[in-house]
Scaffold this motif. Structure first.
Motif: not given
Length: 184
Positions: A47-50, A144-165
Protein backbone atom coordinates in the motif's frame (compact mmCIF):
# COMPACT_ATOMS: atom_id res chain seq x y z
CA UNK A 1 24.55 -56.37 -20.73
CA UNK A 2 22.65 -58.75 -18.41
CA UNK A 3 19.05 -57.96 -17.46
CA UNK A 4 20.00 -57.58 -13.79
CA UNK A 5 22.44 -54.79 -14.70
CA UNK A 6 19.71 -53.01 -16.70
CA UNK A 7 17.31 -53.27 -13.75
CA UNK A 8 19.96 -51.89 -11.38
CA UNK A 9 20.71 -49.02 -13.79
CA UNK A 10 17.02 -48.11 -14.15
CA UNK A 11 16.53 -48.38 -10.36
CA UNK A 12 19.46 -46.02 -9.81
CA UNK A 13 18.02 -43.61 -12.37
CA UNK A 14 14.60 -43.70 -10.70
CA UNK A 15 16.13 -43.18 -7.25
CA UNK A 16 18.26 -40.28 -8.52
CA UNK A 17 15.15 -38.69 -10.11
CA UNK A 18 13.29 -39.01 -6.80
CA UNK A 19 16.21 -37.46 -4.90
CA UNK A 20 16.34 -34.54 -7.36
CA UNK A 21 12.59 -33.91 -7.02
CA UNK A 22 12.81 -34.01 -3.22
CA UNK A 23 15.79 -31.64 -3.25
CA UNK A 24 13.92 -29.23 -5.52
CA UNK A 25 10.88 -29.37 -3.22
CA UNK A 26 13.04 -28.62 -0.15
CA UNK A 27 14.72 -25.69 -1.95
CA UNK A 28 11.40 -24.17 -3.04
CA UNK A 29 9.95 -24.66 0.43
CA UNK A 30 13.02 -23.02 2.01
CA UNK A 31 12.87 -20.09 -0.42
CA UNK A 32 9.17 -19.59 0.31
CA UNK A 33 9.64 -19.66 4.08
CA UNK A 34 12.67 -17.36 3.92
CA UNK A 35 10.96 -14.65 1.90
CA UNK A 36 7.65 -14.83 3.74
CA UNK A 37 9.46 -14.59 7.09
CA UNK A 38 11.36 -11.44 6.13
CA UNK A 39 8.22 -9.61 5.02
CA UNK A 40 9.00 -9.75 1.31
CA UNK A 41 6.01 -8.80 -0.83
CA UNK A 42 5.55 -8.01 -4.46
CA UNK A 43 5.88 -4.26 -4.84
CA UNK A 44 2.54 -3.89 -6.60
CA UNK A 45 0.75 -5.21 -3.51
CA UNK A 46 2.38 -2.81 -1.03
CA UNK A 47 0.00 0.00 0.00
CA UNK A 48 0.94 3.63 -0.52
CA UNK A 49 1.97 5.84 2.35
CA UNK A 50 1.10 9.31 1.08
CA UNK A 51 2.75 12.33 2.72
CA UNK A 52 0.86 14.62 5.07
CA UNK A 53 -1.89 12.02 5.60
CA UNK A 54 -3.54 13.04 2.36
CA UNK A 55 -6.01 10.65 0.77
CA UNK A 56 -7.21 12.57 -2.28
CA UNK A 57 -5.06 13.53 -5.26
CA UNK A 58 -5.40 15.43 -8.49
CA UNK A 59 -2.82 15.31 -11.30
CA UNK A 60 -2.39 19.01 -11.90
CA UNK A 61 0.48 19.04 -14.36
CA UNK A 62 2.47 16.78 -16.66
CA UNK A 63 5.61 18.22 -18.21
CA UNK A 64 6.24 16.36 -21.44
CA UNK A 65 9.13 17.80 -23.46
CA UNK A 66 9.10 14.77 -25.78
CA UNK A 67 7.51 14.77 -29.21
CA UNK A 68 5.32 11.79 -28.23
CA UNK A 69 1.74 13.06 -27.77
CA UNK A 70 0.48 9.68 -26.46
CA UNK A 71 2.95 9.69 -23.55
CA UNK A 72 1.16 12.23 -21.35
CA UNK A 73 -2.25 10.55 -21.41
CA UNK A 74 -0.76 7.07 -20.98
CA UNK A 75 1.33 8.24 -18.01
CA UNK A 76 -1.67 9.86 -16.30
CA UNK A 77 -3.71 6.70 -16.81
CA UNK A 78 -1.00 4.34 -15.53
CA UNK A 79 -0.15 6.46 -12.47
CA UNK A 80 -3.83 6.69 -11.53
CA UNK A 81 -4.33 2.95 -12.04
CA UNK A 82 -1.22 1.97 -10.07
CA UNK A 83 -1.93 4.30 -7.16
CA UNK A 84 -5.60 3.22 -7.05
CA UNK A 85 -4.60 -0.47 -7.15
CA UNK A 86 -2.48 0.06 -4.05
CA UNK A 87 -5.33 1.76 -2.19
CA UNK A 88 -5.48 4.65 0.26
CA UNK A 89 -5.90 7.23 -2.50
CA UNK A 90 -8.89 8.67 -4.31
CA UNK A 91 -8.67 10.69 -7.48
CA UNK A 92 -10.84 13.79 -7.35
CA UNK A 93 -11.26 17.13 -9.07
CA UNK A 94 -8.88 19.99 -8.34
CA UNK A 95 -11.27 21.65 -5.85
CA UNK A 96 -11.64 18.53 -3.67
CA UNK A 97 -7.99 17.41 -3.73
CA UNK A 98 -5.73 17.51 -0.67
CA UNK A 99 -2.66 16.88 -2.83
CA UNK A 100 -1.67 18.07 -6.29
CA UNK A 101 0.58 15.76 -8.27
CA UNK A 102 3.09 16.96 -10.84
CA UNK A 103 4.72 14.47 -13.20
CA UNK A 104 7.88 15.63 -14.94
CA UNK A 105 9.14 13.56 -17.86
CA UNK A 106 12.85 14.32 -17.97
CA UNK A 107 13.69 12.05 -20.91
CA UNK A 108 12.04 9.83 -23.47
CA UNK A 109 14.18 8.13 -26.04
CA UNK A 110 13.47 5.60 -28.81
CA UNK A 111 16.65 4.36 -30.47
CA UNK A 112 18.29 1.51 -32.32
CA UNK A 113 20.20 -0.68 -29.91
CA UNK A 114 21.59 -3.30 -32.32
CA UNK A 115 22.12 -2.80 -36.03
CA UNK A 116 23.23 -5.25 -38.71
CA UNK A 117 26.23 -4.68 -40.95
CA UNK A 118 23.78 -3.26 -43.53
CA UNK A 119 22.60 -0.74 -40.89
CA UNK A 120 19.21 -2.40 -40.45
CA UNK A 121 17.78 -2.10 -36.96
CA UNK A 122 17.66 -5.53 -35.33
CA UNK A 123 16.77 -4.44 -31.82
CA UNK A 124 15.49 -1.14 -30.46
CA UNK A 125 15.11 0.28 -26.99
CA UNK A 126 12.86 2.77 -25.26
CA UNK A 127 14.12 4.76 -22.28
CA UNK A 128 11.91 6.84 -20.00
CA UNK A 129 13.00 9.00 -17.07
CA UNK A 130 10.65 10.97 -14.88
CA UNK A 131 10.11 12.50 -11.47
CA UNK A 132 7.02 13.13 -9.41
CA UNK A 133 6.01 15.74 -6.86
CA UNK A 134 3.07 16.13 -4.54
CA UNK A 135 2.12 19.60 -3.36
CA UNK A 136 -0.37 20.58 -0.68
CA UNK A 137 -3.56 21.84 -2.33
CA UNK A 138 -4.00 24.36 0.52
CA UNK A 139 -0.74 26.26 0.38
CA UNK A 140 1.14 24.61 -2.54
CA UNK A 141 3.89 23.55 -0.15
CA UNK A 142 5.97 20.65 -1.49
CA UNK A 143 5.07 17.50 0.48
CA UNK A 144 7.07 14.95 -1.52
CA UNK A 145 9.62 14.81 -4.32
CA UNK A 146 10.47 11.46 -5.85
CA UNK A 147 13.90 10.22 -6.68
CA UNK A 148 14.44 10.03 -10.43
CA UNK A 149 12.79 7.01 -12.06
CA UNK A 150 14.61 5.42 -15.02
CA UNK A 151 13.11 2.52 -16.99
CA UNK A 152 14.11 0.82 -20.23
CA UNK A 153 12.42 -1.68 -22.51
CA UNK A 154 13.91 -3.46 -25.54
CA UNK A 155 11.88 -4.63 -28.51
CA UNK A 156 12.06 -5.84 -32.10
CA UNK A 157 9.49 -4.87 -34.71
CA UNK A 158 6.48 -2.56 -34.80
CA UNK A 159 4.09 -4.86 -32.90
CA UNK A 160 6.50 -5.23 -30.04
CA UNK A 161 7.09 -1.48 -29.99
CA UNK A 162 3.49 -0.83 -28.92
CA UNK A 163 3.81 -3.42 -26.17
CA UNK A 164 7.14 -1.88 -25.09
CA UNK A 165 5.55 1.59 -24.96
CA UNK A 166 2.79 0.27 -22.67
CA UNK A 167 5.25 -1.64 -20.53
CA UNK A 168 7.72 1.21 -20.06
CA UNK A 169 5.00 3.55 -18.77
CA UNK A 170 3.56 0.82 -16.49
CA UNK A 171 7.02 0.16 -15.06
CA UNK A 172 7.59 3.88 -14.49
CA UNK A 173 4.24 4.23 -12.66
CA UNK A 174 5.07 1.18 -10.54
CA UNK A 175 8.54 2.54 -9.67
CA UNK A 176 7.04 5.92 -8.73
CA UNK A 177 4.44 4.25 -6.49
CA UNK A 178 7.17 2.12 -4.86
CA UNK A 179 8.77 5.32 -3.58
CA UNK A 180 5.55 6.13 -1.73
CA UNK A 181 5.22 2.68 -0.18
CA UNK A 182 5.85 2.30 3.52
CA UNK A 183 7.93 -0.87 3.07
CA UNK A 184 10.32 0.53 0.46
Amino acid sequence: MPIEDLNNASNRKAKWGLVRRMLLFVCVLGWTVTFSACGYRLSSSVPLDLPGKITTLYIEEVENPSTEPWLESRLISEVRDEFSRRGRVSWVGRGQAQGLMHLIITRYRDYAKVESAAEETLKSELALSLEGRILSAKDRKVLWISSPVHVRESFTGTRQKRRAQRRIVQDAADALANQLSADF
